[in-house]
Scaffold this motif. Sequence first.
Motif, short mmCIF file in Angstrom:
data_model
loop_
_atom_site.label_atom_id
_atom_site.label_comp_id
_atom_site.label_asym_id
_atom_site.label_seq_id
_atom_site.Cartn_x
_atom_site.Cartn_y
_atom_site.Cartn_z
N ASP A 185 16.00 12.99 7.71
CA ASP A 185 16.34 11.67 7.15
C ASP A 185 16.19 10.54 8.16
OD1 ASP A 185 20.00 12.08 7.09
OD2 ASP A 185 18.51 12.34 8.68
N TYR A 186 16.41 10.81 9.44
CA TYR A 186 16.37 9.72 10.42
C TYR A 186 14.95 9.19 10.63
CZ TYR A 186 15.09 13.48 13.70
OH TYR A 186 14.50 14.54 14.32
N GLU A 187 13.97 9.91 10.15
CA GLU A 187 12.58 9.45 10.30
C GLU A 187 12.16 8.51 9.17
OE1 GLU A 187 9.82 11.78 12.66
OE2 GLU A 187 10.73 13.55 11.71
N TYR A 188 12.95 8.43 8.15
CA TYR A 188 12.60 7.56 7.04
C TYR A 188 13.03 6.12 7.31
CZ TYR A 188 10.97 11.33 4.09
OH TYR A 188 10.23 12.37 3.58
N ASP A 189 12.17 5.20 6.92
CA ASP A 189 12.39 3.80 7.22
C ASP A 189 13.09 3.04 6.10
OD1 ASP A 189 9.14 4.27 8.31
OD2 ASP A 189 10.80 3.89 9.71
N ALA B 88 9.88 16.65 -0.22
CA ALA B 88 9.12 15.60 0.44
C ALA B 88 7.64 15.78 0.13
CB ALA B 88 9.36 15.63 1.95
N ILE B 89 6.91 14.68 0.25
CA ILE B 89 5.48 14.72 -0.07
C ILE B 89 4.74 13.78 0.86
CG2 ILE B 89 5.69 12.92 -1.85
CD1 ILE B 89 3.67 14.59 -3.53
N SER B 90 3.57 14.22 1.29
CA SER B 90 2.78 13.40 2.20
C SER B 90 2.13 12.23 1.46
CB SER B 90 1.69 14.26 2.85
OG SER B 90 0.80 14.74 1.85
N ARG B 91 1.52 11.35 2.21
CA ARG B 91 0.93 10.14 1.63
C ARG B 91 -0.12 10.44 0.57
NH1 ARG B 91 -2.44 7.26 6.39
NH2 ARG B 91 -3.28 6.11 4.61
N THR C 252 0.85 -1.19 0.00
CA THR C 252 0.00 0.00 0.00
C THR C 252 0.88 1.24 0.00
OG1 THR C 252 -1.61 -1.24 1.32
CG2 THR C 252 -1.96 1.12 1.09
N PHE C 253 1.22 1.68 -1.18
CA PHE C 253 2.13 2.82 -1.33
C PHE C 253 1.57 4.07 -0.68
CE2 PHE C 253 5.49 5.17 -3.10
CZ PHE C 253 5.02 6.26 -3.80
N SER C 254 0.28 4.23 -0.70
CA SER C 254 -0.35 5.44 -0.15
C SER C 254 -0.27 5.51 1.37
CB SER C 254 -1.81 5.52 -0.60
OG SER C 254 -2.53 4.39 -0.15
N ASN C 255 0.29 4.51 2.02
CA ASN C 255 0.52 4.56 3.46
C ASN C 255 1.82 5.26 3.84
OD1 ASN C 255 -1.84 3.25 4.12
ND2 ASN C 255 -0.89 1.25 4.46
N ARG D 116 5.55 6.09 9.58
CA ARG D 116 5.02 6.56 10.86
C ARG D 116 4.43 7.96 10.81
NH1 ARG D 116 10.47 5.32 13.75
NH2 ARG D 116 11.11 5.71 11.60
N LYS D 117 4.94 8.82 9.93
CA LYS D 117 4.43 10.20 9.83
C LYS D 117 3.94 10.46 8.41
CE LYS D 117 7.10 12.30 13.54
NZ LYS D 117 8.00 13.43 13.90
#
Length: 126
Positions: A110-114, A50-53, A28-31, A101-102
């Motif tokens: 960058d540290y927030e990216y999984d 950056a772009i939101s879901r 589910t890419f939109s997540n 998560r966000k």
Amino acid sequence: QVRLVESGGGLVESGGSLRLSCAASVHTFSNYAMGWFRQAPGKEREIVAAISRSGGITYYADSVKGRFTISRDNAKNTVDLQMNSLKSEDTAVYYCAADFRKAQVAVTTDYEYDYWGQGTQVTVSS
């Protein structure tokens, strides 16, 4: 697990354009919020856009504002970065990243990216 594959990098003259694309292998890419980062030789990795879901929220670094455009297609599981009026200082390896998560916001750290792609080289000749 999310797999990200960037494409579209290359060599371009100053003032030219390139379009980077990142294809995501995920259920589910939109997540996921998505981001583009870059790292030049001898420099730290930095956020580009950056772009939101949903695609409704975007962010651009000051250095690319007005020249780059981030977009996503949740039906195709892709996020693109259209780069116009390229400058020599845009030369770097460009990475796409995914954050779960966000996902409702445009994540800039960058540290927030999984998950991260392997990167694609962009070289702008002056």
